[in-house]
Design an enzyme around this catalytic site. Structure first.
Site, PDB file in Angstrom:
ATOM      1  N   GLY A   1       2.718   2.606  10.913  1.00  0.00           N
ATOM      2  CA  GLY A   1       2.521   1.716  12.293  1.00  0.00           C
ATOM      3  C   GLY A   1       2.367  -0.009  11.953  1.00  0.00           C
TER       4      GLY A   1
ATOM      5  N   HIS B   1      -6.810  -1.993  14.999  1.00  0.00           N
ATOM      6  CA  HIS B   1      -6.862  -1.366  13.885  1.00  0.00           C
ATOM      7  C   HIS B   1      -6.594  -2.286  12.627  1.00  0.00           C
ATOM      8  CE1 HIS B   1      -6.867   2.551  11.147  1.00  0.00           C
ATOM      9  NE2 HIS B   1      -6.078   1.502  10.320  1.00  0.00           N
ATOM     10  N   GLU B   2      -5.447  -2.940  12.517  1.00  0.00           N
ATOM     11  CA  GLU B   2      -5.311  -3.806  11.441  1.00  0.00           C
ATOM     12  C   GLU B   2      -6.345  -4.778  11.384  1.00  0.00           C
ATOM     13  OE1 GLU B   2      -3.480  -2.212   9.550  1.00  0.00           O
ATOM     14  OE2 GLU B   2      -2.534  -1.029  11.069  1.00  0.00           O
TER      15      GLU B   2
ATOM     16  N   GLU C   1       0.861  -1.210   0.090  1.00  0.00           N
ATOM     17  CA  GLU C   1       0.126   0.164   0.062  1.00  0.00           C
ATOM     18  C   GLU C   1       0.766   1.275   0.144  1.00  0.00           C
ATOM     19  OE1 GLU C   1      -2.894   0.361   3.371  1.00  0.00           O
ATOM     20  OE2 GLU C   1      -3.769   2.058   2.202  1.00  0.00           O
TER      21      GLU C   1
ATOM     22  N   HIS D   1      -9.465  -3.958   9.921  1.00  0.00           N
ATOM     23  CA  HIS D   1      -9.488  -3.790   8.338  1.00  0.00           C
ATOM     24  C   HIS D   1      -9.888  -4.885   7.820  1.00  0.00           C
ATOM     25  CE1 HIS D   1      -7.857   0.490   7.417  1.00  0.00           C
ATOM     26  NE2 HIS D   1      -6.748   0.086   7.947  1.00  0.00           N
TER      27      HIS D   1
ATOM     28  N   GLU E   1      -9.958   4.022   6.156  1.00  0.00           N
ATOM     29  CA  GLU E   1      -8.972   4.462   7.109  1.00  0.00           C
ATOM     30  C   GLU E   1     -10.191   5.249   8.242  1.00  0.00           C
ATOM     31  OE1 GLU E   1      -6.704   3.237   7.797  1.00  0.00           O
ATOM     32  OE2 GLU E   1      -5.651   2.623   5.815  1.00  0.00           O
TER      33      GLU E   1
ATOM     34  N   MET F   1       0.527  -2.697   8.815  1.00  0.00           N
ATOM     35  CA  MET F   1      -0.242  -2.824   7.585  1.00  0.00           C
ATOM     36  C   MET F   1      -1.225  -4.234   7.353  1.00  0.00           C
ATOM     37  SD  MET F   1      -0.793  -1.647   4.319  1.00  0.00           S
ATOM     38  CE  MET F   1      -2.019  -2.580   3.431  1.00  0.00           C
ATOM     39  N   GLU F   2      -2.354  -3.922   6.998  1.00  0.00           N
ATOM     40  CA  GLU F   2      -3.554  -4.996   6.991  1.00  0.00           C
ATOM     41  C   GLU F   2      -3.385  -6.121   5.990  1.00  0.00           C
ATOM     42  OE1 GLU F   2      -3.964  -1.496   6.231  1.00  0.00           O
ATOM     43  OE2 GLU F   2      -5.549  -1.308   4.894  1.00  0.00           O
ATOM     44  N   ASN F   3      -2.188  -6.307   5.498  1.00  0.00           N
ATOM     45  CA  ASN F   3      -2.512  -7.373   4.284  1.00  0.00           C
ATOM     46  C   ASN F   3      -3.339  -8.693   4.663  1.00  0.00           C
ATOM     47  OD1 ASN F   3       0.037  -5.911   3.322  1.00  0.00           O
ATOM     48  ND2 ASN F   3       1.044  -6.738   5.228  1.00  0.00           N
TER      49      ASN F   3
HETATM   50  N1  TRP Z   1      -3.064   0.892   5.684  1.00  0.00           N
HETATM   51  C1  TRP Z   1      -2.234   1.163   6.709  1.00  0.00           C
HETATM   52  C2  TRP Z   1      -3.106   1.475   8.107  1.00  0.00           C
HETATM   53  O1  TRP Z   1      -3.759   2.367   8.060  1.00  0.00           O
HETATM   54  C3  TRP Z   1      -1.186   2.229   6.474  1.00  0.00           C
HETATM   55  C4  TRP Z   1       0.114   1.940   5.899  1.00  0.00           C
HETATM   56  C5  TRP Z   1       0.787   1.048   6.238  1.00  0.00           C
HETATM   57  C6  TRP Z   1       0.547   2.730   5.008  1.00  0.00           C
HETATM   58  N2  TRP Z   1       1.961   1.248   5.654  1.00  0.00           N
HETATM   59  C7  TRP Z   1       1.951   2.389   4.550  1.00  0.00           C
HETATM   60  C8  TRP Z   1       0.256   3.802   4.099  1.00  0.00           C
HETATM   61  C9  TRP Z   1       2.799   2.709   3.643  1.00  0.00           C
HETATM   62  C10 TRP Z   1       1.261   4.169   3.040  1.00  0.00           C
HETATM   63  C11 TRP Z   1       2.378   3.743   2.968  1.00  0.00           C
HETATM   64  O2  TRP Z   1      -3.116   0.577   8.971  1.00  0.00           O
HETATM   65 ZN    ZN Z   2      -5.669   1.613   8.496  1.00  0.00          ZN
END
Ligand code: TRP
Ligand code: ZN
Length: 884
Positions: free
Chosen positions: A266, A302-303, A126, A306, A325, A268-270
């Site tokens: 912080g 949060h993650e 992302e 998502h 978000e 990432m919600e993969n």
């Molecule tokens: N989607 C992620 C979140 O809000 C945000 C995020 C994580 C992100 N890594 C990133 C956005 C790198 C831009 C670039 O939980």
């Molecule tokens: Zn998020």
């Protein structure tokens, strides 16, 4: 296309992709010198696209090795490539495209795409990082089923992970092995993830509401295995909460979290494989502060949330970013409120919003929650998209109430599951489920800036009526239309909240005793008349901070004391104390021009004394109210920011409080049970924060005993909250008698924690935020320290970010040394990590808020950055928008 200026992308230009990708087969061969990525894409032409429509794939920094379309190798005539795209002509209705690219993750310092963090490989896709892995339709409305094979050296990378379920694994020649993962849920490529490394794992399980058993795994470096309990508990609590509050169940059989040291954000919600910054997953009492524990709980939630708000229902395009978000932040805020203290959580969130988001919205990067255009989407992961986006969802919740809101969210998930949706889809589900009209409410998404609400009250003793007049002043744009603003309120009499009866108009009066209501303020100017009001009330407006506006009401100081001590709403009580503090500090700022030691309003100090003396009060509230508004918040309130005056006035008020309430602070400090074992509960966090704020004030006084108390706490602390409070009280002290102790504390702290990267981050940030005049020199020195690493975002944030954002008096040094220091770092980072470079730029973009001398110095640095060769899109956009 060299040297062409980056172009903006517009929401109005959105159209569906010409091709869909039904299935994506990926194969990664991880070698030390390079990685070979082979893809096989099943492409179907969109029914809307003409027969001869070429396929335009995104790709960046890729070496193209080979291309096959429907098993036929393509030659140079069949396609064209440039820096950003691969164009293939003459496709059929159904196609299989095979593509081989070569990439170098070990040289990737941008931390997007596939990169190395310490000894492992990981990904961050992302928003548009997948295009650095292979040629693809890197846009969120292209949703595909992924099958991913990873092969690597077995010794170095025993662990091979991707999204979904493991379907196959085995040995290969030359000490290598492989694993194949299948994700049955269609997803956009920004949710793709891969991890390869040598990690240890903590495992647990969760039984869902329908009785399915889910395996939960958290992967960390072996040395961090003792820091996973809190994240695991938070994860299980989140899974339960999402079932209870939203009826959302987890869908795959396994949920994995991986902790990495080098990460731009912080977490990432993969899908099924969340990747976390170590700072947002690792926690244990000895190394992690209370704030750290709460951050882990909030980010894990949060993650996890998502998975529904973001993954099952994703965004059609990046203009819809706040769809996932804003909603997900609202969900995680409510979760944290339910896990801990609701009032404290609300105060913290509102503080962040009013200090940082309001400032962003008043500056050159101000943008709509649903923007119309952007140059680089990475620059739009902002407080506006996240925090203001969440406030908008919260207002819907306030307007509908919990039941209708839930009906709306159910309808939203049901209609959009498996789809790429828009903010309008979200709002129409809320509208359809409730039967309410949200057309005026939509202005919150499309009008940037913070509205100002002016309130005036008039009591008529004869009629026993109270008239509240509200007026909204819209953000500058000429065509701005009035907002639909829910104002939660009550009327406070001498002995508490009065019963409410609103003349004529409809309102939802919420409490059983009719003392709380939400009025809907929709015109530019509007009157609300309350009947049967038996005494002249003090209005308690915007309870719970029911709308993200700047409220102006001339409360007298007696009104503020009444609100502080008697309102039913914890947020309003706290807010009254802040308003009182702001008035007092402003008074001192004005007086400081004429005399060096002006008086501080006794009524304020007496009110604080009252709080400290009342043992029936919640210690969390007392601790919050004792904290003076930050320099950053005071700056946000100013027309022209006078950095020095704010700093000195605030310090003067703090010192006065410290002096006047010395005995009270001593009593609070000594009453605290210092032997209590650590627990991260709301109750214990509140006690510790009250105790440590008492210590903070004691250290500002002249009492020698305070120093030994502080020293003792620093030496004997058994948790990082207490240790760091004492450490920073020593390091931030401006007493010259403490120099020796300071040096010793800095050295000893480093020595004790040198093997704990996350604790060393605190060591950097405490020093970088010290008010002393030699801080910039110290920061420069620390950049050469062996524990510093300019490639690691956490280190950058804790050293450079703390200096530029949490040390105004030093950063804004009138000679401009802070500015040129920052600009130099940004110029360096522009090439290594553009996302971080653009983020660190923020304080320079606010130049218009300062005096002319500082304005010129800041602008000069922005100009210097602007003319650098090879400016990244990220930095280009922020620099040009803030100069333009
Ligand atoms: N989607 C992620 C979140 O809000 C945000 C995020 C994580 C992100 N890594 C990133 C956005 C790198 C831009 C670039 O939980
Ligand atoms: Zn998020």
């Amino acid at each position: 296309m060299k040297d062409a200026q980056p172009k903006a992308i517009y929401l109005k230009d959105y159209r569906q992709p010409d091709y869909w990708i039904n299935k994506t087969h990926l194969s990664f061969d991880l070698e030390e010198e390079f990685t070979i990525v082979s893809s096989s894409l099943e492409l179907t032409r969109n029914a809307n696209a003409a027969e001869n429509t070429p396929l335009v794939l995104h790709g960046q920094e890729l070496e193209l090795v080979s291309l096959h379309l429907n098993d036929k190798e393509l030659t140079a005539d069949d396609y064209s490539v440039d820096d950003e795209t691969l164009v293939i002509h003459s496709l059929q209705q159904q196609n299989t495209l095979r593509c081989v690219t070569k990439i170098k993750p070990q040289d990737n310092t941008s931390l997007e795409g596939l990169y190395r963090s310490r000894t492992m490989y990981c990904t961050q896709c992302e928003a548009e990082g997948f295009r650095k892995i292979t040629y693809y339709l890197d846009r969120p409305d292209v949703m595909s089923e992924f099958i991913t094979k990873i092969s690597a050296d077995k010794k170095r990378y025993p662990l091979l992970l991707s999204n979904g379920n493991l379907i196959e694994s085995g040995e290969l020649d030359a000490g290598r092995h492989y694993a194949v993962w299948h994700d049955p849920f269609k997803k956009p490529c920004y949710l793709f993830a891969l991890v390869a490394g040598d990690l240890a794992c903590v495992e647990d399980s969760y039984t869902t509401m329908s009785g399915r058993d889910i395996v939960l795994r958290i992967f960390v470096e072996e040395k961090d295995l003792d820091k996973c309990d809190h994240a695991m508990t938070s994860l299980k609590n989140s899974m339960k909460w999402d079932e209870d509050v939203y009826g959302r169940e987890y869908d795959l059989d396994i949920f994995m979290v991986v902790a990495v040291d080098d990460f731009n954000m912080g977490a990432m919600e993969n899908k099924g494989l969340n990747i976390f910054n170590t700072s947002c997953v690792l926690a244990k009492p000895e190394t992690t502060t209370d704030a750290g524990f709460q951050r882990v709980e909030g980010v894990v939630a949060h993650e996890y949330f998502h998975n529904w708000s973001g993954n099952r229902v994703t965004c059609r395009d990046w203009f819809q970013l706040s769809l996932k978000e804003g909603f997900t932040v609202f969900r995680d805020q409510e979760f944290s409120a339910d896990m801990g203290s609701r009032t404290v959580k609300r105060v913290e969130d509102v503080s962040l919003l009013r200090t940082m988001q309001f400032a962003e919205d008043a500056g050159p990067m101000s943008h709509q929650v649903q923007p119309d255009s952007f140059i680089e989407i990475s620059n739009f992961y902002t407080l506006t998209i996240y925090e203001k986006g969440s406030e908008i969802v919260r207002m819907i919740h306030t307007l509908l109430g919990p039941e209708l809101f839930r009906k709306g969210s159910d309808l939203y998930f049901q209609r959009n599951d498996g789809k790429a949706a828009t903010i309008d889809d979200f709002i129409s589900a809320m509208a359809d489920a409730s039967g309410r009209d949200f057309s005026q409410f939509m202005h919150w998404y499309k009008q940037a800036g913070t509205p100002v609400v002016k309130a005036r009250g008039q009591y008529n003793e004869n009629d026993q009526t109270y008239t509240l007049e509200l007026e909204q002043k819209l953000p500058s744009s000429a065509s701005a239309k009035p907002f639909h603003i829910p104002v939660a309120m009550g009327l406070l009499g001498e002995a508490g909240s009065l019963p409410l009866k609103l003349q004529g108009q409809q309102t939802n009066i919420e409490t059983e005793d009719n003392t709380h209501c939400v009025v809907e303020f929709t015109d530019t100017k509007q009157r609300f008349i309350f009947e049967g009001v038996k005494e002249e009330p003090v209005p308690a407006l915007l309870r719970g901070f029911s709308a993200p506006v700047k409220l102006q009401y001339n409360h007298t100081r007696d009104d503020l004391v009444r609100l502080m001590t008697q309102d039913d709403d914890g947020f309003c009580r706290w807010d009254a104390s802040q308003q009182f503090a702001v008035q007092v500090i402003h008074e001192v700022m004005a007086a400081l021009v004429l005399e060096p030691a002006p008086k501080v309003d006794e009524r304020f100090i007496n009110a604080l004394r009252g709080l400290l003396a009342d043992s029936s009060l919640d210690p969390a509230m007392v601790a919050l109210m004792l904290q003076l508004p930050s320099e950053a918040y005071l700056a946000e309130l100013a027309v022209t920011v006078d950095v020095d005056s704010i700093h000195h006035a605030r310090k003067r008020v703090e010192r006065k409080i410290a002096q006047a309430l010395h005995d009270d602070f001593m009593r609070v400090y000594c009453d605290y049970d210092h032997d209590r074992p650590y627990r991260a509960t709301a109750d214990d966090i509140a006690r510790r924060s009250l105790k440590n704020i008492a210590l903070h004030y004691l250290m500002l006084g002249t009492d020698k005993e305070a120093i030994s108390l502080c020293e003792r706490q620093w030496l004997n602390a058994t948790n990082m909250t207490d240790e760091l409070s004492a450490f920073s009280a020593i390091v931030h002290s401006t007493k010259s008698s403490l120099e020796e102790l300071k040096t010793k504390a800095i050295n000893d702290f480093y020595h004790k924690w040198r093997h704990e990267a996350l604790v060393i981050n605190h060591w950097f940030s405490v020093q970088a935020s010290a008010p002393g005049s030699n801080t910039l020199m110290r920061v420069k020195e620390l950049m050469e320290h062996s524990a510093f690493d300019i490639k690691n975002p956490n280190k950058l944030r804790s050293l450079i970010g703390s200096f530029t954002m949490r040390n105004p008096i030093n950063f804004h040094n009138a000679k401009g040394e802070g500015y040129s220091f920052l600009a130099d770092r940004i110029i360096y980072l522009n090439t290594t990590n553009p996302q971080i470079a653009a983020r660190l730029l923020t304080p320079l973009t606010k130049w218009k808020r300062y005096d002319e001398n500082r304005q010129n110095l800041m602008k000069a640095e922005l100009e210097r950055i602007k003319v650098q060769p090879k400016l990244s899109k990220d930095v280009y956009e922020v620099v040009t928008k803030s100069l333009g």
